[in-house]
Design a protein around this motif. Structure first.
Motif, PDB file in Angstrom:
ATOM      1  N   ASP A 311       0.816  -1.225   0.000  1.00 14.50           N
ATOM      2  CA  ASP A 311       0.000   0.000   0.000  1.00 14.50           C
ATOM      3  C   ASP A 311       0.852   1.278   0.000  1.00 14.50           C
ATOM      4  O   ASP A 311       0.527   2.244   0.681  1.00 14.50           O
ATOM      5  CB  ASP A 311      -0.953   0.003   1.202  1.00 14.50           C
ATOM      6  N   GLN A 378      -9.412  -0.027  -4.719  1.00 11.96           N
ATOM      7  CA  GLN A 378     -10.285   1.087  -5.079  1.00 11.96           C
ATOM      8  C   GLN A 378      -9.745   2.428  -4.608  1.00 11.96           C
ATOM      9  O   GLN A 378      -9.839   3.429  -5.326  1.00 11.96           O
ATOM     10  CB  GLN A 378     -11.682   0.869  -4.481  1.00 11.96           C
ATOM     11  N   ASP A 379      -9.147   2.466  -3.411  1.00  7.51           N
ATOM     12  CA  ASP A 379      -8.636   3.750  -2.921  1.00  7.51           C
ATOM     13  C   ASP A 379      -7.477   4.252  -3.774  1.00  7.51           C
ATOM     14  O   ASP A 379      -7.321   5.468  -3.987  1.00  7.51           O
ATOM     15  CB  ASP A 379      -8.215   3.636  -1.441  1.00  7.51           C
ATOM     16  N   VAL A 380      -6.665   3.340  -4.306  1.00  7.25           N
ATOM     17  CA  VAL A 380      -5.576   3.734  -5.201  1.00  7.25           C
ATOM     18  C   VAL A 380      -6.141   4.252  -6.511  1.00  7.25           C
ATOM     19  O   VAL A 380      -5.719   5.301  -7.019  1.00  7.25           O
ATOM     20  CB  VAL A 380      -4.625   2.547  -5.450  1.00  7.25           C
ATOM     21  N   ARG A 381      -7.116   3.535  -7.073  1.00  7.73           N
ATOM     22  CA  ARG A 381      -7.720   3.985  -8.330  1.00  7.73           C
ATOM     23  C   ARG A 381      -8.362   5.359  -8.169  1.00  7.73           C
ATOM     24  O   ARG A 381      -8.215   6.243  -9.025  1.00  7.73           O
ATOM     25  CB  ARG A 381      -8.765   2.973  -8.802  1.00  7.73           C
ATOM     26  N   THR A 382      -9.064   5.554  -7.079  1.00  5.38           N
ATOM     27  CA  THR A 382      -9.734   6.836  -6.838  1.00  5.38           C
ATOM     28  C   THR A 382      -8.726   7.976  -6.781  1.00  5.38           C
ATOM     29  O   THR A 382      -8.932   9.042  -7.380  1.00  5.38           O
ATOM     30  CB  THR A 382     -10.541   6.777  -5.533  1.00  5.38           C
ATOM     31  N   GLU A 383      -7.625   7.749  -6.080  1.00 10.58           N
ATOM     32  CA  GLU A 383      -6.595   8.785  -5.973  1.00 10.58           C
ATOM     33  C   GLU A 383      -5.891   8.999  -7.307  1.00 10.58           C
ATOM     34  O   GLU A 383      -5.628  10.142  -7.713  1.00 10.58           O
ATOM     35  CB  GLU A 383      -5.578   8.397  -4.893  1.00 10.58           C
TER      36      GLU A 383
END
Length: 553
Positions: A311, A378-383
């Motif tokens: 992460d 998902q949090d990586v894609r969103t950022e």
């Protein structure tokens, strides 16, 4: 009538010859100092030669000046900034002055950016320098150097490496570019990342990692099992298409070759990448598009890294002004295109373009993968979807950097060789022409399969140079029997691991300036670069505010 005919023919022939001679003269250029390259070292060398009263021509294969300093590497690797002097320090001073202007902050308030830095202040109120900047700001500083010093720069001129160099009695007489232009000079400086002029001149060089036995080093050669940074696989990841099944074949970007024995030499070089400048300002962002030729299987290994719980995606999105980053490699699978550059240093121009294109596709594909693939958290894609290439950088290239990060290519085997003994201050350096201080830093050179069947990276080294060290004049010059009027401030004479510290942009600027001062001295004294008086050179460098020794507080 016949007489009239022959008269006309004679006149036409004379006109044709005159035109040809004029054209030939237009392609002949001469100066005291000829500098080949468009890097930061090329610019500082040209300024120094001009200031010392010599004519100089910069023959640049690049259209944009500054190399990596204007090509995305805006989060400067400085080490101990107190040993950065001369024109290099002037460069960073001018960057500072730029960011004092209100109109420099188009996408962010100056107060919002604050005083960020790499273990050092980005802005130094006492010495008025700034070490972190946007690419276009750096390029403008270099162009200002050119304009103020009335430098003669010939852009997009590529050395004819096969037959363009003329050498006589141990000296370069001239070289010709692919466009047919010929450049004659008294002294020549190779300020390229690749060392093409040096190689064409018949100067000996090395590509790859020397065995530790060559110079009695510890950190050179293959470094299997040495894991210094966070750019390795901390968890067991299968390298096979079907996890755990060797018969299924290896995933892309994993080598099936044996990595070698620790300490032995090889022909592998540390990975290259583009130091992308990214923006997260909605009005200055070009979203990551799916590149032509995109192949999701190229990133399967990264998907497995995420599945294992990694992460740290954004740890090297280093802030530079105006809501931008200097984005560098981080983690086991990142922007470093490991193992795909081995033939780059000696490759033809055509082959180099293929390598550059492959690196560009890999990296653009990686960005698209991170922003869109469902196997990315998902949090990586969103950022990631908040980021993109900046509209106001590299405008003629769609926001993509002009210059790949050639971390290492050819290295001259010169009059003296800088090794880890000098960079770690275990052995003195007598004739200093500048100082280095950064960690002995090499990126991964290969990705291989361990004996236990899991994947691992190799080659990433970080050994602290605890005190600044001198860089010898002898490392800038070839052996006298090979060439007497050439200086090499970028592909200088250093072992692989020593070069890992020296290869920083401020140091290249320092050495470019010192090389030019030596070239001028050699012209004035009518001597080979190997024979000039160091005391005279030292006095000139100190006069020009170079820092040749470390004065601890």
């Amino acid at each position: 009538m016949k007489q009239l005919f022959f008269l006309v023919v004679l006149m036409l022939g004379s006109f044709s010859c005159a035109t040809t001679n004029t054209q030939d003269k237009q392609k002949q250029y001469e100066a005291d100092v000829i500098i080949y390259g468009g890097t930061s070292a090329a610019v500082t060398a040209a300024v120094q030669a001009q200031k010392m009263g010599k004519s100089v021509i910069v023959v640049s294969p690049d259209k944009h000046l500054g190399g990596l300093s204007s090509g995305g590497l805006g989060f400067t690797d400085t080490g101990n900034k107190s040993v950065i002097g001369g024109l290099a320090r002037e460069f960073y001073h001018r960057v500072y002055m730029h960011y004092q202007k209100d109109d420099a902050w188009a996408w962010q308030k100056k107060s919002e950016y604050g005083n960020k830095g790499q273990g050092i202040p980005a802005m130094d109120g006492a010495e008025r320098t700034m070490w972190i900047f946007e690419p276009h700001v750096a390029e403008q500083v270099f162009e200002d150097f050119v304009k103020e010093n009335n430098l003669d720069v010939h852009r997009d001129e590529w050395l004819n490496r096969e037959s363009g160099l003329v050498k006589k009695d141990g000296k370069i007489v001239s070289f010709t570019t692919l466009s047919g232009k010929t450049y004659r000079g008294k002294m020549f400086i190779d300020a390229t990342y690749e060392g093409d002029l040096m190689a064409a001149a018949g100067v000996k060089y090395h590509v790859g990692r020397e065995a530790n036995s060559v110079y009695g080093e510890e950190w050179n050669g293959v470094q299997v099992g040495v894991l210094h940074h966070k750019h390795w696989f901390a968890k067991n990841i299968s390298p096979y298409k079907v996890p755990g099944d060797p018969s299924s074949g290896l995933l892309p970007r994993v080598s099936g070759e044996h990595p070698g024995v620790k300490g032995q030499g090889d022909d592998k070089i540390q990975a290259y990448c583009y130091r992308m400048c990214l923006s997260n300002h909605p009005d200055n962002r070009i979203p990551f598009a799916k590149p032509a030729g995109y192949d999701v299987s190229q990133y399967e290994l990264l998907a497995r890294v995420y599945e294992a719980g990694w992460d740290e995606t954004f740890e090297k999105y280093d802030d530079i002004p105006n809501r931008k980053t200097d984005t560098n490699n981080h983690g086991p699978f990142s922007t470093d295109n490991i193992g795909m550059n081995y033939d780059y240093p000696d490759a033809t121009y055509e082959r180099r373009r293929e390598i550059l294109k492959e690196h560009e596709l890999y990296q653009k594909g990686l960005m698209y993968f991170l922003a869109n693939d469902p196997r990315v958290p998902q949090d990586v894609r969103t950022e990631m979807q908040k980021w993109g290439l900046p509209k106001d950088e590299f405008k003629d290239n769609g926001g993509w950097p002009h210059q790949i990060y050639v971390r290492e290519a050819r290295r001259m085997i010169g009059h003296e060789v800088m090794t880890e003994h000098e960079t770690l201050s275990k052995r003195p350096v007598a004739q200093s022409v500048g100082m280095g201080s950064y960690t002995l830093d090499a990126h991964n050179a290969q990705r291989y399969v361990k004996e236990d069947g899991f994947v691992q990276n190799e080659g990433d080294i970080g050994v602290s140079a605890k005190v600044p060290y001198r860089i010898s004049y002898g490392s800038l010059i070839p052996k006298k029997e090979e060439c007497q009027n050439l200086l090499v401030p970028v592909c200088l004479s250093a072992s692989h691991i020593a070069f890992g510290s020296i290869r920083m942009e401020p140091v290249f600027m320092i050495l470019g300036q010192s090389a030019a001062a030596a070239a001028v001295q050699a012209i004035d004294a009518n001597q080979a670069v190997q024979d000039i008086d160091y005391g005279t050179l030292r006095a000139q460098l100190l006069k020009d505010k170079q820092r040749l020794e470390h004065m601890p507080n």
